[in-house]
Design an enzyme around this catalytic site. Structure first.
Site, PDB file in Angstrom:
ATOM      1  N   ASP A 155      77.305 -79.624  26.506  1.00  0.00           N
ATOM      2  CA  ASP A 155      78.247 -79.837  25.418  1.00  0.00           C
ATOM      3  C   ASP A 155      78.625 -81.313  25.320  1.00  0.00           C
ATOM      4  OD1 ASP A 155      80.488 -79.249  23.505  1.00  0.00           O
ATOM      5  OD2 ASP A 155      80.050 -77.200  24.115  1.00  0.00           O
ATOM      6  N   HIS A 198      85.255 -80.526  21.955  1.00  0.00           N
ATOM      7  CA  HIS A 198      84.430 -79.318  21.878  1.00  0.00           C
ATOM      8  C   HIS A 198      84.050 -78.803  23.265  1.00  0.00           C
ATOM      9  CE1 HIS A 198      80.797 -76.915  20.830  1.00  0.00           C
ATOM     10  NE2 HIS A 198      81.371 -76.770  19.647  1.00  0.00           N
ATOM     11  N   SER A 204      80.434 -71.424  18.281  1.00  0.00           N
ATOM     12  CA  SER A 204      80.614 -72.232  19.493  1.00  0.00           C
ATOM     13  C   SER A 204      81.672 -71.633  20.400  1.00  0.00           C
ATOM     14  CB  SER A 204      81.031 -73.656  19.132  1.00  0.00           C
ATOM     15  OG  SER A 204      79.936 -74.416  18.707  1.00  0.00           O
TER      16      SER A 204
END
Length: 751
Positions: A150, A209, A531
């Site tokens: 990520d 994220h 996600s």
């Protein structure tokens, strides 16, 4: 979570927050804690002579056998209630409770209820509760290593504390590129990739994220988690005691395929057990897809791979990460919303959502405008630079990408608040965002009503009522409009996505404060996307790996898929953004149920070498297959099989010509339940298709025993002629303890 319970008679309202305390002493295996409600004795109706008198009254309900034995009554009594309720908690057997029912003054008794923590909710929604069930049986994922590819990680976030987490297993070979003590028993690895190799620099998360996905998969327990004061509770990932390794491969410019493959390569060498990738691109043949290739290398080493399905829904054939050795995860809602209601001048109310819930927003009605009324698409979308002179007004903006950016444009133009309305394609799917001004996101239907109101009067007004956290949507889970749909273009003979899981308005760790007001490092944000659903499944896979260390990646995948739910909390079919039942290309096998997946009864197993004849059946060349398998392949010797012959937990068949109207396949199931068990067939045949299954009864006599069954599909001559392109059904094996479901889709030629 505090639960309010009302009892009749002389019992009173009380608050209960307790946990099961099952007795484990030898000879008392059937004993457990019961809550017993009784009437207050007459002399104590309005007052109690003493607390001792009340306790003495409670003790008279305990079994007579205690009085005749040397066992002290205090050893049985767990709690006595004297102020807010009349009753007690005691360790009892079912027989003792039955006898107690005959005593005067007895009202009722029940096994101690398990009321979960006030969580950031997706663990609770999935049935994961502290101290029992899958979490307890898997010890919260202890000993399993989850590798996350990520944008990096915020290592000093309390979600990555190692409290309660033991040291990593001896097999771990990874490295930490953070300085000092930022890595610990929770965050055991952290690497930063650039140009295909680790840079040695710390993988700091500049985007948020990676911190969010990592904590969703394996964040430790954090009390008092909230964003903007909303969804307050105890945050936890799916596998709170699992180990984490971060492989930073993405920046604001995206994730390069070379870095992805390099990170996968390193992660396999480091010794991860589960890989989680919340990223992906368009459909490519597997031998041209770096994630598919890298994932195959991982499953050859026994490593489970979970990937997001993509955010290109609700269009069909919009998937990423379609390879059958990957768990492809779509997104759905949970039963929590952060409510913000649009109140119009005509008193019409339309519920929406917003994470930003300002306490100082004046709910006075303000002028309401729709910039799109001038016919300018940019103004309708509130695109950057499209608005002006909106001081003190509530502005209606059409939805789409850049939801927060629309609010920024409204604020720049002087707007007081924003009502974000869905476009038709998104229907009733709304998302709670950290807006920069008072806002609410409402459905397409609500948007039509709001715009009709604007057109109905020369002075339209509105305001927004912020109602905070609301739990209890009976239609949850709903498939999110953005969640990518099948069928797969690369492998139409495999049903994709495989599963759906929580991915809408998910609260998890964030490296910085989103409200500029949170003190300390316990910062959280609410984000939506596949996600977010992907790491939910990665963490659940880690729990299953802990409980069943001998299971292959395919076995874990099978357990998740064959136990999935297709009904919502109300007991009706799961719906999509239209509020009509979601089809199989949105749902896949259904919505994950961790508790059932931990005990599936039967599994459909696949070994890495089983994929070779499948790949030959895709008409890949020997060399193309070798790219994937890293071994010499000769399809002329191995032989090719149709896609639907792979021992997959679902069926996807396609009929077009007369040659394909009748198709034969086999499936082999492995018994992972009781040694002696019998499964009977339950069959729902897809419309326009005939089916037969042989045998119709599976009888097992030992654990790990395998049985093969045969399936024949016969498409009717008129299949597809009515313009309906596909039909759904299922094949289910049912025992007295397990229900093992294989969902079926038959796709027709409509020519």
């Amino acid at each position: 979570m505090l639960q309010i319970i009302y009892l009749l008679g002389f019992s009173v309202m009380f608050y209960l927050s307790v946990a099961v305390a099952a007795e484990t002493d030898e000879g008392k295996s059937s004993m457990q804690t019961y809550i017993v409600w009784v009437k207050r004795p007459v002399q104590n109706l309005y007052f109690a002579k003493s607390h001792e008198d009340l306790e003495s009254w409670y003790h008279t309900f305990l079994p007579d056998t205690i009085a005749n034995s040397n066992e002290p009554t205090k050893s049985r009594m767990v709690h006595t209630y004297r102020n807010v309720a009349t009753g007690f908690a005691a360790k009892l057997t079912p027989e003792e409770v039955k006898a107690m029912e005959q005593k005067e003054g007895f009202v009722s008794a029940h096994p101690e209820r398990i009321l979960p923590l006030h969580t950031t909710h997706s663990p609770n929604f999935l049935g994961l509760q502290q101290g029992l069930g899958v979490w307890k049986g898997a010890n919260y994922g202890e000993g399993v290593i989850i590798g996350v590819l990520d944008t990096g990680i915020g290592p000093d976030h309390p979600s990555f504390s190692d409290e309660g987490v033991p040291p990593p297993p001896a097999k771990w070979k990874g490295k930490c590129n953070f300085d000092g003590t930022l890595c610990n028993n929770k965050l055991i690895g952290a690497r930063n990739f650039q140009s295909g190799k680790t840079t040695g620099g710390p993988p700091v998360d500049d985007e948020g994220h990676g911190t969010h996905t990592s904590s969703t998969a394996a964040g430790n327990f954090v009390k008092g988690a909230n964003a903007f004061g909303m969804a307050n509770g105890t945050a936890a990932g799916m596998a709170p005691y699992a180990h984490l390794a971060m492989y930073k491969i993405c920046s604001e410019d995206g994730c390069t395929e070379g870095d992805i493959v390099a990170a996968l390569d390193t992660a396999v060498e480091d010794g991860v057990d589960v890989l989680s990738l919340s990223l992906g691109g368009p459909s490519f043949p597997f031998y041209e897809d770096g994630i598919a290739v890298g994932a195959f290398g991982a499953i050859q080493k026994g490593i489970f791979v979970s990937c997001s399905a993509g955010n290109s829904g609700p269009s069909y054939e919009s998937l990423s990460n379609e390879a059958p050795w990957i768990l492809t995860v779509g997104a759905s809602t949970i039963d929590r919303s952060i409510r913000a209601t649009a109140l119009l001048g005509d008193h019409g109310e339309f519920d929406g959502v917003s994470l930003f819930q300002p306490k100082d927003f004046n709910s006075t009605l303000l002028p309401l405008v729709y910039p799109g009324a001038n016919g300018n698409p940019s103004s309708a979308l509130c695109s950057p630079g499209s608005l002006e002179n909106l001081e003190g007004k509530i502005v209606v903006c059409e939805g789409g990408r850049g939801r927060v950016a629309k609010g920024e444009e409204v604020k720049r133009a002087g707007g007081a608040a924003m009502i974000l309305v869905n476009q038709a394609i998104d229907g009733y799917s709304v998302l709670a965002d950290a807006h920069v001004l008072p806002a609410t996101h409402v459905s397409y239907k609500a948007g039509l009503n709001i715009k009709a109101f604007i057109n109905s009067t020369s002075t339209p007004t509105a305001t927004i009522l912020f109602k905070g956290t609301v739990i209890g949507d009976p239609l949850a889970p709903k498939v999110a409009s953005f969640s990518s749909r099948g069928p797969s273009t690369t492998c139409p003979g495999i049903l994709k996505p495989d599963i759906i899981g929580p991915g809408v308005s998910i609260q998890a760790a964030w490296p910085v404060s989103v409200d500029n007001g949170t003190e300390g490092k316990a910062t959280f944000n609410m984000v939506s996307g596949t996600s977010m659903s992907c790491p939910h499944l990665s963490g659940i896979a880690a729990l299953l790996k802990t409980s069943h260390p001998d299971w292959s990646p395919a076995a874990i995948k099978s357990a998740i898929m064959t136990t999935a739910e297709v009904e919502n909390l109300a007991g009706s079919a799961i719906v999509d953004q239209t509020l009509f039942p979601a089809d199989i290309f949105a749902l896949g096998a259904g919505h994950v149920n961790p508790s059932k997946a931990n005990d599936p009864g039967l599994i459909y197993d696949i070994q890495p070498e089983d994929y070779i004849p499948y790949l030959c059946g895709l008409n890949y060349t020997d060399e193309q297959i070798q790219v994937i398998t890293q071994q010499t392949v000769n399809c002329s010797q191995v032989g090719a099989v149709p896609e639907a012959q792979l021992n997959y937990p679902t069926f996807s068949i396609k009929t077009g010509s007369s040659e394909t109207r009748t198709q034969y396949y086999t499936r082999t199931v492995t018994n992972v339940g009781p040694a002696n068990s019998t499964y009977n067939l339950a069959l729902v045949v897809p419309p326009k298709v005939g089916m037969s299954v042989n045998p119709q009864v599976l009888t097992f006599t030992e654990v790990s025993q395998k049985i093969t069954y045969h399936v024949e599909f016969n498409a009717h001559d008129d299949a597809g002629k009515d313009g309906v392109p596909f039909a759904e059904g299922y094949l289910r094996w049912v025992s007295d303890k397990h229900s093992v479901t294989t969902r079926i889709v038959a796709t027709f030629s409509t020519q």
